[in-house]
Design an enzyme around this catalytic site. Structure first.
Site, PDB file in Angstrom:
ATOM      1  N   PHE A  84       0.811  -1.217   0.000  1.00 17.13           N
ATOM      2  CA  PHE A  84       0.000   0.000   0.000  1.00 17.13           C
ATOM      3  C   PHE A  84       0.847   1.272   0.000  1.00 17.13           C
ATOM      4  O   PHE A  84       0.311   2.352  -0.262  1.00 17.13           O
ATOM      5  CB  PHE A  84      -0.856   0.069   1.280  1.00 17.13           C
ATOM      6  N   ASN A 103       9.408   7.629  -4.393  1.00 16.31           N
ATOM      7  CA  ASN A 103       8.673   6.811  -3.403  1.00 16.31           C
ATOM      8  C   ASN A 103       7.895   5.676  -4.055  1.00 16.31           C
ATOM      9  O   ASN A 103       7.898   4.552  -3.562  1.00 16.31           O
ATOM     10  CB  ASN A 103       7.685   7.676  -2.616  1.00 16.31           C
ATOM     11  N   THR A 128      -4.622   2.546  -9.027  1.00 19.78           N
ATOM     12  CA  THR A 128      -5.571   3.659  -8.925  1.00 19.78           C
ATOM     13  C   THR A 128      -6.300   3.919 -10.229  1.00 19.78           C
ATOM     14  O   THR A 128      -5.783   3.614 -11.314  1.00 19.78           O
ATOM     15  CB  THR A 128      -4.790   4.942  -8.539  1.00 19.78           C
ATOM     16  N   TYR A 152       1.705  10.919 -10.441  1.00 27.57           N
ATOM     17  CA  TYR A 152       1.143   9.904  -9.530  1.00 27.57           C
ATOM     18  C   TYR A 152       0.560   8.745 -10.331  1.00 27.57           C
ATOM     19  O   TYR A 152       0.912   7.583 -10.117  1.00 27.57           O
ATOM     20  CB  TYR A 152       0.061  10.551  -8.648  1.00 27.57           C
ATOM     21  N   PHE A 219     -14.637  22.371  -5.797  1.00 21.57           N
ATOM     22  CA  PHE A 219     -13.734  22.714  -6.909  1.00 21.57           C
ATOM     23  C   PHE A 219     -14.474  22.637  -8.239  1.00 21.57           C
ATOM     24  O   PHE A 219     -14.403  21.646  -8.943  1.00 21.57           O
ATOM     25  CB  PHE A 219     -12.528  21.770  -6.922  1.00 21.57           C
TER      26      PHE A 219
HETATM   27  N1  UFG Z   1     -13.270  18.101  -4.021  1.00 20.18           N
HETATM   28  C1  UFG Z   1     -13.751  19.375  -3.810  1.00 20.18           C
HETATM   29  N2  UFG Z   1     -13.176  20.087  -2.798  1.00 20.18           N
HETATM   30  C2  UFG Z   1     -12.213  19.595  -1.989  1.00 20.18           C
HETATM   31  C3  UFG Z   1     -11.745  18.284  -2.223  1.00 20.18           C
HETATM   32  C4  UFG Z   1     -12.292  17.571  -3.251  1.00 20.18           C
HETATM   33  O1  UFG Z   1     -14.629  19.855  -4.515  1.00 20.18           O
HETATM   34  O2  UFG Z   1     -11.743  20.308  -1.069  1.00 20.18           O
HETATM   35  C5  UFG Z   1     -13.835  17.317  -5.139  1.00 20.18           C
HETATM   36  C6  UFG Z   1     -12.791  17.007  -6.202  1.00 20.18           C
HETATM   37  O3  UFG Z   1     -12.716  18.051  -7.133  1.00 20.18           O
HETATM   38  C7  UFG Z   1     -13.345  15.704  -6.780  1.00 20.18           C
HETATM   39  C8  UFG Z   1     -14.067  15.047  -5.609  1.00 20.18           C
HETATM   40  O4  UFG Z   1     -14.266  16.073  -4.649  1.00 20.18           O
HETATM   41  O5  UFG Z   1     -14.287  16.006  -7.762  1.00 20.18           O
HETATM   42  C9  UFG Z   1     -13.242  13.933  -4.975  1.00 20.18           C
HETATM   43  O6  UFG Z   1     -11.968  14.463  -4.665  1.00 20.18           O
HETATM   44  P1  UFG Z   1     -10.924  13.672  -3.748  1.00 20.18           P
HETATM   45  O7  UFG Z   1      -9.746  14.590  -3.579  1.00 20.18           O
HETATM   46  O8  UFG Z   1     -11.589  13.174  -2.527  1.00 20.18           O
HETATM   47  O9  UFG Z   1     -10.557  12.416  -4.625  1.00 20.18           O
HETATM   48  P2  UFG Z   1      -9.970  12.363  -6.112  1.00 20.18           P
HETATM   49  O10 UFG Z   1     -11.101  11.882  -6.980  1.00 20.18           O
HETATM   50  O11 UFG Z   1      -9.296  13.585  -6.523  1.00 20.18           O
HETATM   51  O12 UFG Z   1      -8.814  11.306  -5.925  1.00 20.18           O
HETATM   52  C10 UFG Z   1      -9.032   9.955  -5.871  1.00 20.18           C
HETATM   53  C11 UFG Z   1      -7.936   9.293  -5.056  1.00 20.18           C
HETATM   54  C12 UFG Z   1      -6.607   9.428  -5.745  1.00 20.18           C
HETATM   55  C13 UFG Z   1      -6.731   8.940  -7.168  1.00 20.18           C
HETATM   56  C14 UFG Z   1      -7.821   9.668  -7.877  1.00 20.18           C
HETATM   57  C15 UFG Z   1      -8.007   9.132  -9.273  1.00 20.18           C
HETATM   58  O13 UFG Z   1      -7.876   9.860  -3.773  1.00 20.18           O
HETATM   59  O14 UFG Z   1      -5.644   8.668  -5.058  1.00 20.18           O
HETATM   60  O15 UFG Z   1      -9.044   9.489  -7.193  1.00 20.18           O
HETATM   61  O16 UFG Z   1      -8.402  10.187 -10.095  1.00 20.18           O
HETATM   62  F1  UFG Z   1      -5.588   9.142  -7.841  1.00 20.18           F
END
Ligand code: UFG
Length: 337
Positions: A84, A103, A128, A152, A219
């Site tokens: 992991f 890493n 992922t 990543y 966002f």
């Molecule tokens: N979001 C917001 N505001 C925030 C944080 C997130 O609007 O403060 C939104 C993001 O834009 C996204 C959704 O919430 O649309 C989910 O965001 P996360 O950051 O929780 O998760 P991600 O989809 O960005 O990331 C996940 C995994 C990563 C992986 C990625 C694949 O955490 O490890 O999916 O795209 F790489």
């Protein structure tokens, strides 16, 4: 005298959980131990927490440290590895690719080198949805093209490809599991998501609900989705762990390497998640809209059919409310020890 069947004397396999003190890793360690597996954890505690391990055995060290790994594998007769450990922030990886290639790629190569030298034949690797990049279609199946947008995602895809080569050359069999959005916390309340800094949607919303975060920023609200916010496939951390267990059994029964997408197949927009958090917590959230985060695809939803038909995986928590309820119980325990 009737002798005991041989299997009764056979010790349970020794599973090495690399990154076992982190969010998903610690849930995996708890599951393995509940099933009487012997477990040894490798973690440098740079992102993980010793307290998440209860009394599981930890060898504190880094997979970048060859001397540590050599000693580790000479002292522990490991049957299989579940790996992991990695840096996980997409945005950070764009700004600091060196950290991610070091890493996630060099660290993994190092781990594989020492594991192979000591006869390890099975590994389960955390990959992922970021290996796919912007989806060309949804739900995303395993045949979807790979065009990762970030270092990543690339670092994870490179490892997937390296593992395929290592099976051919060295007989190391692997299962790569591509998580969509890992979320939730253990149903028993002992473990949960704990990142520093926290960047993930559900824990941030819950921090806002509990008053730890002043305001939550969405966002972007002009994506081409029904309500304009991004859609993701949130998968309960315990369901991810069950998939690892099934992958372990899949390799134990002699199967060849494979790759699986892990998600529920159900997408939820950011706005839907906000509403569900308000419903579960009973609190009205303080929300604002800020610019889109670079690299966020509008929709990411998994086709998890292959994992279901080949591994026999069936996610238990398909209702987003259950995922958020468990995460909320965990948030309410803050500050965690
Ligand atoms: N979001 C917001 N505001 C925030 C944080 C997130 O609007 O403060 C939104 C993001 O834009 C996204 C959704 O919430 O649309 C989910 O965001 P996360 O950051 O929780 O998760 P991600 O989809 O960005 O990331 C996940 C995994 C990563 C992986 C990625 C694949 O955490 O490890 O999916 O795209 F790489």
């Amino acid at each position: 005298m009737i002798s005991k069947p041989e299997t009764l004397d056979k010790p349970m396999p020794l599973i090495c959980v690399v990154g076992g003190a982190g969010y998903i890793g610690s849930h995996m360690v708890m599951l393995l131990r509940s099933l009487q597996y012997r477990v040894v954890v490798i973690d440098d505690l740079s992102n993980g927490f010793q307290s998440s391990l209860a009394d599981a055995y930890l060898e504190k060290g880094s997979i970048l440290d060859s001397v540590f790994l050599e000693r580790f594998f000479s002292e522990h007769a490991v049957d299989a590895i579940i790996h992991f450990a990695s840096s996980i922030q997409v945005g950070e990886s764009v700004k600091n690719p060196q950290k991610y290639y070091k890493n996630n790629l060099v660290g993994t190569l190092n781990l594989l080198e020492h594991a192979l030298a000591h006869g390890v034949e099975k590994i389960i690797f955390s990959s992922t949805a970021a290996v796919f990049g912007n989806p060309q279609y949804v739900p995303i199946d395993e045949a979807h093209p790979h065009e990762p947008l970030s270092p990543y995602g690339k670092s994870k895809l490179f490892v997937e490809q390296i593992l395929a080569d290592y099976e051919l050359a060295y007989g190391l069999r692997s299962v790569c599991l591509r998580y969509f959005n890992a979320a939730g916390a253990s149903a028993c309340g002992k473990l949960g998501e704990r990142h520093d800094p926290e960047t993930h949607l559900i824990p941030l919303l819950l921090q806002q609900a509990s008053g730890r975060l002043e305001k939550f920023s969405v966002f972007g609200d002009d994506y081409s989705t029904p309500d304009g916010t991004c859609i993701r496939d949130y998968i309960h951390v315990e369901d991810l762990c069950t998939a690892h267990l099934l992958a372990l059994k899949y390799l134990d029964t002699g199967n060849a390497s494979d790759l699986f997408n892990l998600g529920t197949g159900k997408g939820h927009s950011v706005t839907e998640v906000i509403k569900t958090v308000e419903e579960v917590t009973g609190n009205k959230l303080n929300i604002c809209v800020s610019p889109k985060r670079p690299g966020d695809p509008a929709i990411l939803v998994a086709d998890g059919q292959r994992a279901k038909s080949i591994l026999g995986w069936q996610p238990k928590y398909v209702d987003l409310k259950d995922i958020i309820r468990h995460a909320w119980s965990w948030e309410q325990k803050y500050p965690w020890q």
